[in-house]
Write an enzyme that holds these catalytic residues in place. Structure first.
Site, PDB file in Angstrom:
ATOM      1  N   ALA A 255       0.826  -1.201   0.000  1.00  0.00           N
ATOM      2  CA  ALA A 255       0.000   0.000   0.000  1.00  0.00           C
ATOM      3  C   ALA A 255       0.857   1.247   0.000  1.00  0.00           C
ATOM      4  CB  ALA A 255      -0.900  -0.001   1.240  1.00  0.00           C
ATOM      5  N   LYS A 256       0.231   2.332  -0.434  1.00  0.00           N
ATOM      6  CA  LYS A 256       0.938   3.612  -0.506  1.00  0.00           C
ATOM      7  C   LYS A 256       1.562   3.991   0.827  1.00  0.00           C
ATOM      8  CE  LYS A 256      -1.727   5.695  -4.127  1.00  0.00           C
ATOM      9  NZ  LYS A 256      -3.017   6.250  -4.338  1.00  0.00           N
ATOM     10  N   ARG A 257       0.846   3.711   1.913  1.00  0.00           N
ATOM     11  CA  ARG A 257       1.338   4.167   3.202  1.00  0.00           C
ATOM     12  C   ARG A 257       2.649   3.485   3.614  1.00  0.00           C
ATOM     13  NH1 ARG A 257      -2.784   1.017   3.986  1.00  0.00           N
ATOM     14  NH2 ARG A 257      -2.569  -0.863   5.219  1.00  0.00           N
ATOM     15  N   GLY A 259       5.172   3.596   2.085  1.00  0.00           N
ATOM     16  CA  GLY A 259       6.224   4.554   1.759  1.00  0.00           C
ATOM     17  C   GLY A 259       7.208   4.047   0.719  1.00  0.00           C
TER      18      GLY A 259
END
Ligand code: GLU
Length: 485
Positions: A255-257, A259
């Site tokens: 996921a994007k989170r 990083g």
């Protein structure tokens, strides 16, 4: 034999995620391995999801990664236009949609929002899916024409029979057969006149002579519908390779989170392009031997898509860090220095020999931001705990360290040449005279001049960088700390 032609077909919806880059890389490798053509096609039919600047990110990323396309919007190879919104203007999608209508494989649908919304809750085989009820398939030719003449908004849907099954082949998953009743009459042409991805990918892959399609396995469930379209047209289905999901360490979708889900995130975090590409190549593919380090050229030579695995690929940042470290180690020093310099400048005051410091850390870091923590003591002696002077293996303790520092202080004060070699000689002479082990002297000296347990270089190399004045100041400081215990 037909020429292998692959395409990377991104939708310009934002950053280039690791999954996108993997599709692009595999498409590139399949084509180049076989001496074929690799094409870039921009899929911008979903105008609502279009993000400004996303096309530039795609170009930038591919160029930086070395995934050079043979054809694309900026390189005509005779199959253009290469942007779907431009292809639409040529009327190509509408032409083929009408051909399907004539064949009875598609039909106009005039249902409005309210009617469609009421269909959304239909349950098929215990699953809630939106299945169009073929209402408009029942319209007569005249009714359809009257609606068209009246300018009623419409979509064009694929006509899928309620009975029977459809089978398609995927290189990794083998033959997959689904009940036609599970396939909805998907929209081919939207009410704004744009084709859906579902239709455009088929028309474009065929008309652009694409032989191998690599994409994420989220498209697997739609593929039977695409195969029905190929069959309806009498076209040859390309080789399908649906790639496994990429997960994070916790086996959740990357996921994007996290990083590190996009190429640019990774660059920002100090990874080098070649390592990222090398690592991504191994997210689902492996060579026969267990070799792990590959340049792009070596990947081209070794890549065999039949060795792609269908089990989920875990994005292991620890592994990528290791790989990145290997790339940094083997980097040409000048290239390395150019990349390291900003990190050194940010951490250290002026006046230090940054090149020498860079050489010390080159074999020790995994990513560039590691530099800061490794070299910060050159700028300023950190507060440190005197217990660090006691080291079991070096056989040092507080008292021995104090004695050594007091002994070497006058030697270092008298020393004019602060080069590493000269300093090393001076301290070695003291070691010899004392009849002790090297570490017995070097450990306390290094502790005093660095204030750290781990340093990228030995005591004398550090003093060479610090220079006489600062080295002495730190030795005196050490004596002071030890005396106050
Ligand atoms: N435009 C689609 C995407 O970005 C491409 C899928 C495909 O390669 O066919 O997901």
């Amino acid at each position: 034999m037909e020429k292998i032609r692959t395409r990377y077909a991104p939708s310009p919806t934002g950053k280039m995620h690791v999954g996108n880059l993997r599709s692009a890389l595999y498409e590139f490798l399949i084509a180049k391995h076989a001496g074929g053509d690799f094409m870039l096609r921009i899929e911008d039919t979903d105008q609502e999801r279009f993000v400004d600047g996303a096309i530039e990110i795609i170009y930038r990323t591919m160029a930086k990664a070395g995934l050079i396309h043979d054809e694309g919007p900026d390189k005509d190879g005779g199959y253009g236009p290469y942007v779907q919104s431009e292809r639409m203007k040529t009327g190509i999608y509408m032409k083929y949609a009408k051909e399907l209508i004539d064949k009875g494989e598609a039909y106009y649908c005039f249902c409005d929002r309210e009617r469609l919304a009421s269909l959304k809750t239909e349950v098929v085989e215990g699953k809630e899916i939106s299945v169009y009820d073929k209402h408009c398939l029942g319209l007569s030719r005249e009714e359809v024409q009257a609606n068209l003449d009246a300018g009623k908004p419409f979509v064009i849907r694929q006509n899928i029979p309620n009975e029977g099954t459809t089978t398609f082949h995927d290189e990794l998953y083998g033959d997959i057969t689904v009940e036609n009743s599970e396939l909805d009459d998907m929209i081919l042409i939207k009410s704004d006149g744009f084709p859906t991805y579902n239709f455009a990918n088929v028309v474009d892959d065929h008309t652009m002579n694409i032989t191998h399609v690599v994409r994420g396995n989220e498209y697997l469930s739609s593929s039977p519908k695409y195969v029905r379209l190929y069959d309806a047209f009498g076209w040859q289905v390309p080789v399908y390779i649906h790639l496994p999901l990429i997960t994070d360490e916790n086996h959740k979708k990357l996921a994007k989170r996290s990083g590190h889900a996009s190429f640019e995130d990774l660059l920002e975090r100090g990874f080098v392009t070649e390592a990222i590409i090398n690592y991504i190549a191994l997210l689902g593919w492996s060579p026969e031997d267990n070799r792990e380090i590959f340049t792009l050229q070596e990947l081209i030579e070794n890549f065999d898509y039949r060795r792609i695995s269908k089990s989920p690929a875990v994005f292991d940042i620890v592994k990528l860090r290791w790989m990145n470290g290997e790339y940094i180690k083997s980097m040409d020093f000048d290239v390395f220095y150019e990349m390291a310099e900003p990190y050194l400048q940010e951490t250290l005051p002026g006046g230090l020999d940054l090149k020498k410091i860079a050489a010390m850390v080159k074999t020790r870091i995994e990513v560039f931001p590691d530099i800061a923590e490794m070299v910060d003591f050159f700028g300023e002696l950190p507060e440190y705990d005197v217990t660090m002077y006691a080291h079991k293996k070096m056989k040092t303790d507080i008292a021995s360290s104090l004695e050594v520092l007091k002994d070497v202080l006058p030697i270092l004060e008298a020393q004019e040449d602060y080069s590493n070699d000269a300093l090393y000689q001076a301290l070695s002479a003291y070691v010899e005279q004392k009849g002790c082990k090297n570490g017995y002297v070097m450990w306390p000296v290094r502790t005093a001049v660095s204030g750290k347990q781990m340093t990228p270089a030995g005591a004398t190399e550090i003093m060479e960088i610090l220079g006489k004045e600062e080295s002495l100041r730190r030795i005196r400081k050490g004596i002071e700390l030890l005396q106050n215990v």
